[in-house]
Design an enzyme around this catalytic site. Sequence first.
Site, mmCIF file in Angstrom:
data_model
loop_
_atom_site.group_PDB
_atom_site.id
_atom_site.type_symbol
_atom_site.label_atom_id
_atom_site.label_comp_id
_atom_site.label_asym_id
_atom_site.label_seq_id
_atom_site.Cartn_x
_atom_site.Cartn_y
_atom_site.Cartn_z
ATOM 1 N N ASP A 1 0.905 -1.150 0.000
ATOM 2 C CA ASP A 1 0.000 0.000 0.000
ATOM 3 C C ASP A 1 0.942 1.197 0.000
ATOM 4 O O ASP A 1 1.697 1.391 0.959
ATOM 5 C CB ASP A 1 -0.857 0.002 1.273
ATOM 6 C CG ASP A 1 -1.843 1.152 1.257
ATOM 7 O OD1 ASP A 1 -1.412 2.296 1.023
ATOM 8 O OD2 ASP A 1 -3.041 0.917 1.468
ATOM 9 N N HIS A 2 0.910 1.993 -1.070
ATOM 10 C CA HIS A 2 1.963 3.010 -1.177
ATOM 11 C C HIS A 2 1.889 4.045 -0.053
ATOM 12 O O HIS A 2 2.842 4.775 0.185
ATOM 13 C CB HIS A 2 1.971 3.669 -2.573
ATOM 14 C CG HIS A 2 0.958 4.769 -2.741
ATOM 15 N ND1 HIS A 2 -0.324 4.546 -3.162
ATOM 16 C CD2 HIS A 2 1.060 6.095 -2.542
ATOM 17 C CE1 HIS A 2 -0.978 5.690 -3.209
ATOM 18 N NE2 HIS A 2 -0.154 6.658 -2.842
ATOM 19 N N HIS B 1 -5.808 2.734 1.823
ATOM 20 C CA HIS B 1 -5.072 3.859 2.411
ATOM 21 C C HIS B 1 -5.679 4.342 3.740
ATOM 22 O O HIS B 1 -4.976 4.539 4.723
ATOM 23 C CB HIS B 1 -5.011 5.028 1.430
ATOM 24 C CG HIS B 1 -4.495 4.648 0.074
ATOM 25 N ND1 HIS B 1 -3.528 3.686 -0.099
ATOM 26 C CD2 HIS B 1 -4.797 5.079 -1.170
ATOM 27 C CE1 HIS B 1 -3.269 3.554 -1.392
ATOM 28 N NE2 HIS B 1 -4.028 4.382 -2.066
HETATM 29 C C1 BG6 Z 1 -4.278 5.702 -5.325
HETATM 30 C C2 BG6 Z 1 -5.686 5.918 -5.822
HETATM 31 O O1 BG6 Z 1 -4.169 4.440 -4.719
HETATM 32 O O2 BG6 Z 1 -3.946 6.715 -4.392
HETATM 33 C C3 BG6 Z 1 -5.817 7.302 -6.444
HETATM 34 O O3 BG6 Z 1 -6.017 4.930 -6.787
HETATM 35 C C4 BG6 Z 1 -5.356 8.368 -5.476
HETATM 36 O O4 BG6 Z 1 -7.160 7.557 -6.849
HETATM 37 C C5 BG6 Z 1 -3.975 8.032 -4.911
HETATM 38 O O5 BG6 Z 1 -5.309 9.599 -6.161
HETATM 39 C C6 BG6 Z 1 -3.626 8.985 -3.788
HETATM 40 O O6 BG6 Z 1 -2.286 8.793 -3.415
HETATM 41 P P1 BG6 Z 1 -1.429 9.994 -2.855
HETATM 42 O O7 BG6 Z 1 -0.120 9.392 -2.494
HETATM 43 O O8 BG6 Z 1 -1.335 10.993 -3.959
HETATM 44 O O9 BG6 Z 1 -2.187 10.547 -1.672
#
Ligand code: BG6
Length: 504
Positions: free
Chosen positions: A190-191, A253
């Site tokens: 999960d990034h 997230h």
């Molecule tokens: C992704 C979603 O996992 O996370 C996107 O698919 C979203 O819709 C993004 O914009 C948000 O990531 P970050 O790191 O920009 O908050």
Amino acid sequence: MSAAPASARPADPCCFVIFGASGDLTHRLLIPALCNLGAAGLLPDALAVIGIGRKELSSDAFRAGLAESLRQFAKRRIDDAVAGRLLACVTYLQGEVEDPATYERLRQAIERVEAAHGTRGNRLFYLATPPTVFAPIVCRLAAAGLSHEQNGAWRRVVIEKPFGTDLASARVLNQKLLGVLSEHQIYRIDHYLGKETVQNILVLRFANGLFEPIWHRDHIDHVQITVAESLPVGRRGRFYDATGALRDMVPNHLFQLLSLVAMEPPSRFDAGAVQAAKAELLDATQVQSTADALRNCVRAQYQAGYSANHRIEDYRKTADVRPDSSTETYVALKLMIDNWRWAGVPFYLRTGKALRAQLTEVGIKFKQAPFAMFRDTPVDRLAQNFLVLGIQPDECISLQFNAKIPGPTVAIKGVGMTFKYEDYFDAAPSTGYETLIYDCMIGDAILFQRADGIEAGWRVVQPFIKAWHGSDGQTLATYQAGSEGPEAADRLLARDGRRWRPIA
Ligand code: BG6
């Protein structure tokens, strides 16, 4: 995110196989992240990278494309020597992921590079592919005998969300993966867990004696988790319209933030203990009835407006979005956690696109002090005590409390104490994937998710999906692009005598 000292060792020798090598993730994030790891001295000398993609490409052309991507997407200046060393270990293999012949050629390619680079049989398979082919790839890798661990060599598979689209599909995916791999071989990314500010939640809570004694229902009134984006859906209409804000952001997230903030202290700082504590927390989160789910959520879609002076069109006019779409671009939920620590403390979560500003934060609201003492003074109200964990764009922690305004009368004002990362640490800009990739290479799974955690998350989300199913459009509110979301979301908190923190 190992508990090792700051001077980390280079990762184990390995062959890094990327499926989906001609795609965006590889070019924008994986290769720049590998390059940054190389610059930090964290890549092994014995490294081979094999990219697999559908395009017909020579290894030279593939390397040239990666060199261009490094110039375009690396978040910091690229050292030519480091980039040269990395690209020199890269080769390309054309192949369809569903074709068994691809895996035979992959075996030959792996055996070649293993002999040439001395990678000791360690293999990392990174699936930078659409989720629909996760299971087919993993099954074919196993059938070809490429992922079986033997002779002390490790074999790991990395996949990135979404892990299913609901509880049933998440279960099926887990079953298929676990049919051919052991849990310890699967790294589910999960990034959000690549963000330093998210990792710091663990440190804030458990490396300080200060917070844990008051981190429960006796002192905390409620918790708000906000992931607001100012950008609209843009070019991802096809994916987004089939997915919506809930599935796209919540079980992954937002639940990562929720579980880090609310989990019990793990007994050890290791993957097993941390993953178990997170899964237990999600398991304790109430699975609501359909009626409660409808009452405790707001879903909405944006209509035309302006965000940061940019005109945003109606969501329904986005390319590849159905003109009568009832997909939500905003969701707010009230969740309760059925355990001793959190009984009676609501957790409000919200996320949306095309909002007033980009803001990811966790707001922990402490209980109000008894006002009685100030009854006979000019003070008419006290400011709220919030501890705010700013994830992005402001990376900070701030504590809001009441202070006396200097002067002869008792006048009180809410003030704040803020710690900003940039004031203390000089972190080099990164893609956010460096730590995650390094951890996969050293076998540290603290920041990754286990099958039970994924399924526990979907179990919580499932009633909301079910409640909306069939009530198409009926439960969908609207909000203006550039606003702070629908009014119904304000009512969700107002009903409990609370209000959202501003999105600014
Ligand atoms: C992704 C979603 O996992 O996370 C996107 O698919 C979203 O819709 C993004 O914009 C948000 O990531 P970050 O790191 O920009 O908050």
